[in-house]
Design a protein around this motif. Structure first.
Motif, short mmCIF file in Angstrom:
data_model
loop_
_atom_site.label_atom_id
_atom_site.label_comp_id
_atom_site.label_asym_id
_atom_site.label_seq_id
_atom_site.Cartn_x
_atom_site.Cartn_y
_atom_site.Cartn_z
N ARG A 178 0.83 -1.20 0.00
CA ARG A 178 0.00 0.00 0.00
C ARG A 178 0.87 1.26 0.00
O ARG A 178 2.07 1.20 0.31
N PRO A 179 0.26 2.43 -0.29
CA PRO A 179 1.06 3.66 -0.31
C PRO A 179 1.39 4.19 1.08
O PRO A 179 2.22 5.10 1.21
N ARG A 180 0.74 3.66 2.11
CA ARG A 180 0.99 4.13 3.47
C ARG A 180 1.20 2.94 4.40
O ARG A 180 0.56 1.90 4.24
N LEU A 181 2.06 3.12 5.39
CA LEU A 181 2.16 2.14 6.47
C LEU A 181 0.91 2.23 7.33
O LEU A 181 0.31 3.30 7.48
N MET A 182 0.51 1.10 7.90
CA MET A 182 -0.68 1.03 8.77
C MET A 182 -1.86 1.74 8.11
O MET A 182 -2.51 2.60 8.68
N HIS A 183 -2.12 1.34 6.86
CA HIS A 183 -3.09 2.04 6.01
C HIS A 183 -4.52 1.96 6.53
O HIS A 183 -5.37 2.75 6.11
N ALA A 184 -4.81 1.02 7.45
CA ALA A 184 -6.17 0.90 7.98
C ALA A 184 -6.46 1.95 9.05
O ALA A 184 -7.60 2.07 9.50
N PHE A 185 -5.45 2.69 9.45
CA PHE A 185 -5.60 3.69 10.50
C PHE A 185 -5.63 5.10 9.89
O PHE A 185 -5.60 5.26 8.68
N HIS A 186 -5.70 6.11 10.74
CA HIS A 186 -5.74 7.50 10.28
C HIS A 186 -4.52 7.79 9.40
O HIS A 186 -3.39 7.39 9.73
N PRO A 187 -4.72 8.49 8.28
CA PRO A 187 -3.59 8.74 7.37
C PRO A 187 -2.39 9.42 8.03
O PRO A 187 -1.25 9.18 7.64
N ALA A 188 -2.66 10.25 9.05
CA ALA A 188 -1.55 10.96 9.70
C ALA A 188 -0.61 10.02 10.44
O ALA A 188 0.55 10.36 10.68
N LEU A 189 -1.11 8.82 10.78
CA LEU A 189 -0.25 7.88 11.50
C LEU A 189 0.93 7.43 10.64
O LEU A 189 2.00 7.12 11.15
N HIS A 190 0.72 7.40 9.32
CA HIS A 190 1.81 7.00 8.44
C HIS A 190 3.03 7.89 8.62
O HIS A 190 4.17 7.40 8.67
N ASP A 191 2.81 9.19 8.71
CA ASP A 191 3.93 10.11 8.85
C ASP A 191 4.67 9.88 10.17
O ASP A 191 5.91 9.92 10.23
N ILE A 192 3.91 9.61 11.25
CA ILE A 192 4.52 9.38 12.55
C ILE A 192 5.35 8.10 12.53
O ILE A 192 6.51 8.07 12.98
N VAL A 193 4.76 7.03 11.98
CA VAL A 193 5.45 5.74 11.95
C VAL A 193 6.66 5.80 11.02
O VAL A 193 7.73 5.27 11.32
N SER A 194 6.50 6.47 9.88
CA SER A 194 7.61 6.58 8.93
C SER A 194 8.79 7.33 9.55
O SER A 194 9.96 6.96 9.34
N ALA A 195 8.48 8.38 10.32
CA ALA A 195 9.55 9.13 10.97
C ALA A 195 10.29 8.26 11.98
O ALA A 195 11.52 8.32 12.09
N ARG A 196 9.54 7.43 12.71
CA ARG A 196 10.19 6.56 13.68
C ARG A 196 11.03 5.49 12.98
O ARG A 196 12.15 5.17 13.43
N CYS A 197 10.53 4.97 11.87
CA CYS A 197 11.32 3.99 11.11
C CYS A 197 12.61 4.60 10.60
O CYS A 197 13.68 3.97 10.65
N ALA A 198 12.52 5.82 10.11
CA ALA A 198 13.72 6.51 9.62
C ALA A 198 14.71 6.74 10.76
O ALA A 198 15.93 6.59 10.59
N GLU A 199 14.18 7.11 11.93
CA GLU A 199 15.03 7.35 13.09
C GLU A 199 15.78 6.08 13.50
O GLU A 199 16.97 6.14 13.88
N LEU A 200 15.11 4.94 13.40
CA LEU A 200 15.73 3.67 13.79
C LEU A 200 16.62 3.09 12.69
O LEU A 200 17.42 2.19 12.95
N GLY A 201 16.46 3.59 11.46
CA GLY A 201 17.23 3.06 10.35
C GLY A 201 16.57 1.88 9.65
O GLY A 201 17.26 1.02 9.08
#
Length: 276
Positions: A178-201
């Motif tokens: 899908r175009p977003r992570l955790m796509h079944a949830f609020h679209p804004a969650l994708h940005d939060i999760v993506s930022a954390r993934c980037a932070e962790l590498g």
């Protein structure tokens, strides 16, 4: 259990979060006129929401399984009884269990839930087997260096972030169609999760789908490639499936054939929830 019991039965099929809470609430209100029976195939309550973490972080896996013996101790004695068994068929007035045992009911609650790909749910029924599974999975994660998580829903994201947080030197990749992570949830969650993934590498690949080999991915620790629909190949020595949920609707099939007898009109049901 005999149909001549003093009180008629209210049967709840499935003892996970919804089923156990339903049995608790019903038993508390209906104990004077009915017997509430919770039917569950597992020996212990499975704390599913924590399964991804127990599959990664060692020495906590025993906490994933909680005994049913004390779950309803705060209610009046006999308000709820727990019967271990696997329901194979639901009839108009009774449920049939493996071994051809049947339990009659006046009212029925179906809370059979869904199946997730392990480690999101268990393929075993007992606590010792579940603990052994988690310990083996933890060891596979510890030994692996290049881990690919197939599926970027809630389970996939938790697996990936727990692995990278606990083992920062490992390579972790999420593949999500899908175009977003955790796509079944609020679209804004994708940005939060993506930022954390980037932070962790954590590497995140979106809008692409992994090709699953007919026999599944290797589990012996050898190096292999995860092939994507785009043609890209990702080197890995461990692939963990986190590809979503399938309804546990098999016991409903007999009561849905012919469709006239289905308790929920098929035209009103979501395609993924149709049992026949």
């Amino acid at each position: 259990m005999s149909a001549s019991s003093e009180k008629p039965n209210i049967v709840v099929v499935g003892g996970s979060f919804v089923g156990s809470k339903a049995a608790e609430l019903i038993g508390a209100e209906m104990y004077k006129t009915h017997r509430t029976i919770l039917i569950e195939r597992n020996t212990h309550f499975n704390n599913l929401f924590a399964f991804p973490r127990y599959a990664v972080v060692p020495k906590h896996e025993h906490r994933a399984f909680l005994p049913y013996t004390t779950m309803f101790a705060h209610l009046l004695p006999g308000a709820v009884s727990v019967h271990r068994g696997r329901v194979t068929e639901i009839q108009a007035d009774r449920v049939v269990l493996e071994g051809e045992e049947s339990i009659p009911y006046e009212y029925l609650v179906i809370a059979t839930g869904t199946r997730l790909t392990p480690p999101g749910s268990m393929i075993t029924d007992t606590k010792p087997e579940g603990i052994a599974y988690f310990q083996a999975h933890q060891q596979a994660v510890e030994k692996a260096q290049k881990i690919v998580i197939i599926g970027g829903g809630a389970n996939g994201v938790q697996l990936a972030t727990d692995i990278k947080d606990f083992y920062p030197d490992k390579s972790v990749t999420i593949v999500h169609p899908r175009p977003r992570l955790m796509h079944a949830f609020h679209p804004a969650l994708h940005d939060i999760v993506s930022a954390r993934c980037a932070e962790l590498g954590i590497d995140v690949i979106l809008n692409d789908r992994a090709r699953i080999p007919p026999g599944g991915f290797p589990t012996d620790g050898s190096t292999f490639n995860v092939e994507l629909a785009s043609g890209k190949h990702i080197p890995a020595d461990l692939a963990i499936m986190a590809t979503g949920q399938t309804p546990n609707s098999a016991p409903l099939r007999p009561c849905c054939s012919p469709p006239l007898h289905c308790p929920i009109p098929l035209s009103d049901a979501e395609p993924s929830m149709r049992c026949c």
